[in-house]
Design an enzyme around this catalytic site. Structure first.
Site, PDB file in Angstrom:
ATOM      1  N   HIS A   6      18.645  27.788   4.384  1.00 23.17           N
ATOM      2  CA  HIS A   6      18.459  26.492   3.753  1.00 23.17           C
ATOM      3  C   HIS A   6      18.502  25.376   4.793  1.00 23.17           C
ATOM      4  O   HIS A   6      18.852  25.603   5.956  1.00 23.17           O
ATOM      5  CB  HIS A   6      19.537  26.235   2.694  1.00 23.17           C
ATOM      6  CG  HIS A   6      19.325  27.004   1.427  1.00 23.17           C
ATOM      7  ND1 HIS A   6      19.720  28.309   1.274  1.00 23.17           N
ATOM      8  CD2 HIS A   6      18.757  26.639   0.240  1.00 23.17           C
ATOM      9  CE1 HIS A   6      19.409  28.719   0.057  1.00 23.17           C
ATOM     10  NE2 HIS A   6      18.831  27.723  -0.594  1.00 23.17           N
ATOM     11  N   LYS A  57      22.816  21.497   3.399  1.00 22.81           N
ATOM     12  CA  LYS A  57      23.442  22.297   2.342  1.00 22.81           C
ATOM     13  C   LYS A  57      24.904  22.548   2.669  1.00 22.81           C
ATOM     14  O   LYS A  57      25.247  22.914   3.793  1.00 22.81           O
ATOM     15  CB  LYS A  57      22.701  23.618   2.152  1.00 22.81           C
ATOM     16  CG  LYS A  57      23.183  24.390   0.937  1.00 22.81           C
ATOM     17  CD  LYS A  57      22.211  25.482   0.543  1.00 22.81           C
ATOM     18  CE  LYS A  57      22.679  26.251  -0.680  1.00 22.81           C
ATOM     19  NZ  LYS A  57      22.801  25.379  -1.856  1.00 22.81           N
TER      20      LYS A  57
END
Length: 261
Positions: free
Chosen positions: A149, A153
């Protein structure tokens, strides 16, 4: 069919702003949204729909609230929506056991769709992971889950990766908590037969990539999903909100929304 009045908790976030567009594209009424510090661009995006400081003010205006906020507010949101009798589409991840219990309690009074990921593709990958977990025995096929990600995140492994792991464990008839291994480091010894391993990568602005790998001595099966645009999550969440129309109280899944179960 009449339009739903849909509110968006956390409307100032990246997915929240996309939800504004998707709610309107689906022909529903944007009832408003919550944001801590709305900027001029957000107010312009919402138009006549109000930007409110909290869910207590938003809930009375809604038939359904879509919630992509933070685990720390799930307890309060569960109480507010249950009391108001407003359906809930919940995409917040990283919930602790207390927050999970709060969601279950709320589902006794209102209809709730909860999912770690609202992408139809991820729902199907998770379902396939469960089938592979059941068909490929742990002593012969090592199961590993890799996700990547964007750098912002804050939780790892991702909620989606954990959901895929739960599906594999469910297929194998074990508890994920008993076989989960995160981010191996140092002298770990040989891999345990029952382990389900997780690796979390972070970098750049990758929306989301998840792979479930089943590897034996003679073959490997890889399930991979890549999200190119966060809009897929917003579209799926609005689909879930529409599906909740007229549902009795209960805790529902995206598999049910897609008609898979």
């Amino acid at each position: 069919m009449s339009a739903l009045r849909i509110g968006i908790a956390g409307v100032g976030g990246r997915v929240g702003r996309l939800l504004v567009e998707e709610v309107r594209a689906a022909g529903h009424v944007l009832a408003g949204g919550t944001a801590r510090a709305p900027d001029a661009g957000l107010r312009d995006l919402l138009g006549e729909a109000p930007v409110l400081p909290g869910l207590s003010e938003l809930a009375p205006l809604c038939d359904v609230v879509i919630d992509f906020t933070h685990a720390s507010v799930v307890h309060d949101h569960a109480l507010i929506l249950a009391q108001a009798g407003v359906a809930w589409v919940l995409g917040t991840t990283g919930l602790d056991p207390e927050a999970v219990a709060d969601v279950h309690a709320a589902s006794g009074r209102i209809a709730v769709v909860q999912a770690a990921n609202f992408s139809p593709g991820v729902v199907l990958v998770t379902r396939l992971a469960r089938l592979l977990g059941a068909a490929l025995p742990a002593p012969a096929y090592d199961a590993e889950i890799v996700e990547m990600h964007h750098r912002q995140k804050v939780d790892a492994p991702s909620g989606t990766a954990l959901a895929i792991g739960e599906a594999v464990a469910d297929g194998r008839g074990v508890r994920l908590a008993d076989v989960r291994v995160d981010g191996r480091s140092g002298h770990t010894g040989p891999r345990g037969e029952q382990q389900i391993g997780f690796a979390a990568l972070r970098g750049g602005q990758i929306v989301g990539e998840h792979s479930a790998l089943f590897t034996s001595a003679s073959e490997q099966i890889v399930l991979t999903h890549r999200a190119f645009d966060r809009r897929v999550y917003a579209t799926g969440a609005v689909r879930a909100a529409d599906w909740l129309r007229g549902r009795t109280p209960g805790l529902y899944s995206m598999e049910q929304v897609l008609g898979l179960v």
